[in-house]
Scaffold this motif. Sequence first.
Motif, PDB file in Angstrom:
ATOM      1  N   TYR A 119       0.839  -1.205   0.000  1.00 48.56           N
ATOM      2  CA  TYR A 119       0.000   0.000   0.000  1.00 48.56           C
ATOM      3  C   TYR A 119       0.872   1.252   0.000  1.00 48.56           C
ATOM      4  O   TYR A 119       0.606   2.200  -0.745  1.00 48.56           O
ATOM      5  CB  TYR A 119      -0.949   0.008   1.205  1.00 48.56           C
ATOM      6  CG  TYR A 119      -1.893   1.185   1.184  1.00 48.56           C
ATOM      7  CD1 TYR A 119      -3.049   1.150   0.414  1.00 48.56           C
ATOM      8  CD2 TYR A 119      -1.620   2.332   1.914  1.00 48.56           C
ATOM      9  CE1 TYR A 119      -3.917   2.231   0.373  1.00 48.56           C
ATOM     10  CE2 TYR A 119      -2.475   3.419   1.882  1.00 48.56           C
ATOM     11  CZ  TYR A 119      -3.619   3.372   1.112  1.00 48.56           C
ATOM     12  OH  TYR A 119      -4.466   4.443   1.065  1.00 48.56           O
TER      13      TYR A 119
ATOM     14  N   LEU B  28      -5.698  -5.837  -0.044  1.00 47.45           N
ATOM     15  CA  LEU B  28      -5.971  -4.402  -0.142  1.00 47.45           C
ATOM     16  C   LEU B  28      -7.322  -4.157  -0.799  1.00 47.45           C
ATOM     17  O   LEU B  28      -8.073  -3.262  -0.381  1.00 47.45           O
ATOM     18  CB  LEU B  28      -4.864  -3.697  -0.923  1.00 47.45           C
ATOM     19  CG  LEU B  28      -3.489  -3.682  -0.265  1.00 47.45           C
ATOM     20  CD1 LEU B  28      -2.452  -3.074  -1.199  1.00 47.45           C
ATOM     21  CD2 LEU B  28      -3.524  -2.925   1.060  1.00 47.45           C
TER      22      LEU B  28
ATOM     23  N   LEU C 206      -9.047  -0.601   0.144  1.00 47.25           N
ATOM     24  CA  LEU C 206      -7.952   0.350  -0.066  1.00 47.25           C
ATOM     25  C   LEU C 206      -7.472   0.384  -1.514  1.00 47.25           C
ATOM     26  O   LEU C 206      -6.598   1.188  -1.854  1.00 47.25           O
ATOM     27  CB  LEU C 206      -6.768   0.004   0.847  1.00 47.25           C
ATOM     28  CG  LEU C 206      -7.046   0.101   2.344  1.00 47.25           C
ATOM     29  CD1 LEU C 206      -5.828  -0.366   3.134  1.00 47.25           C
ATOM     30  CD2 LEU C 206      -7.419   1.527   2.723  1.00 47.25           C
TER      31      LEU C 206
ATOM     32  N   PRO D  53      -9.110   5.861   2.962  1.00 43.07           N
ATOM     33  CA  PRO D  53     -10.348   5.801   3.753  1.00 43.07           C
ATOM     34  C   PRO D  53     -10.672   7.143   4.393  1.00 43.07           C
ATOM     35  O   PRO D  53      -9.777   7.954   4.656  1.00 43.07           O
ATOM     36  CB  PRO D  53     -10.043   4.739   4.815  1.00 43.07           C
ATOM     37  CG  PRO D  53      -8.565   4.689   4.906  1.00 43.07           C
ATOM     38  CD  PRO D  53      -8.037   5.087   3.560  1.00 43.07           C
TER      39      PRO D  53
END
Length: 144
Positions: free
Chosen positions: A30, A79, A84, A103
């Motif tokens: 991420y 993810l 995400l 988020p």
Amino acid sequence: MTADTILPRFLPYPYFLLKMDLSHTARLLYGLLLDRSTLSQKNGWQDSEGRTYIVYPVSEITEMLDKGSTAIKSALNELDAAGLLVRERRGFSAPNRLYVKIPQMPVVQFSDHMTAIQPENRPSDSRKSDPHKDGKPTFALDGK
């Protein structure tokens, strides 16, 4: 390190990742995708709705993170499941688009100064130690 020390390149690591139930590979991925998104922002890679996307082949990610393709695909799925990341398939031989999502987080105000934690107020991990014995800490387990 001094005030003039030039820092090496680094990945962004959002604090909210610390509280999420994700593997370390997914968290690291991420951060890598978030970093890559800033490059896409600068280059104007946006779809018709104005959303920034990235194109990052799995083979390049595996090379960058020194992981196998199965581990990277699993992290991408994590993810995606956590909300995400959104992957958009583009068709035969066209690269997929990856949309990194951020988020909704409540806005938190932090003070401009840091408060030092006093020794008596430091969190404890419930181990007993004698920091003066032979100059090295020794730990006694509680038998738990």
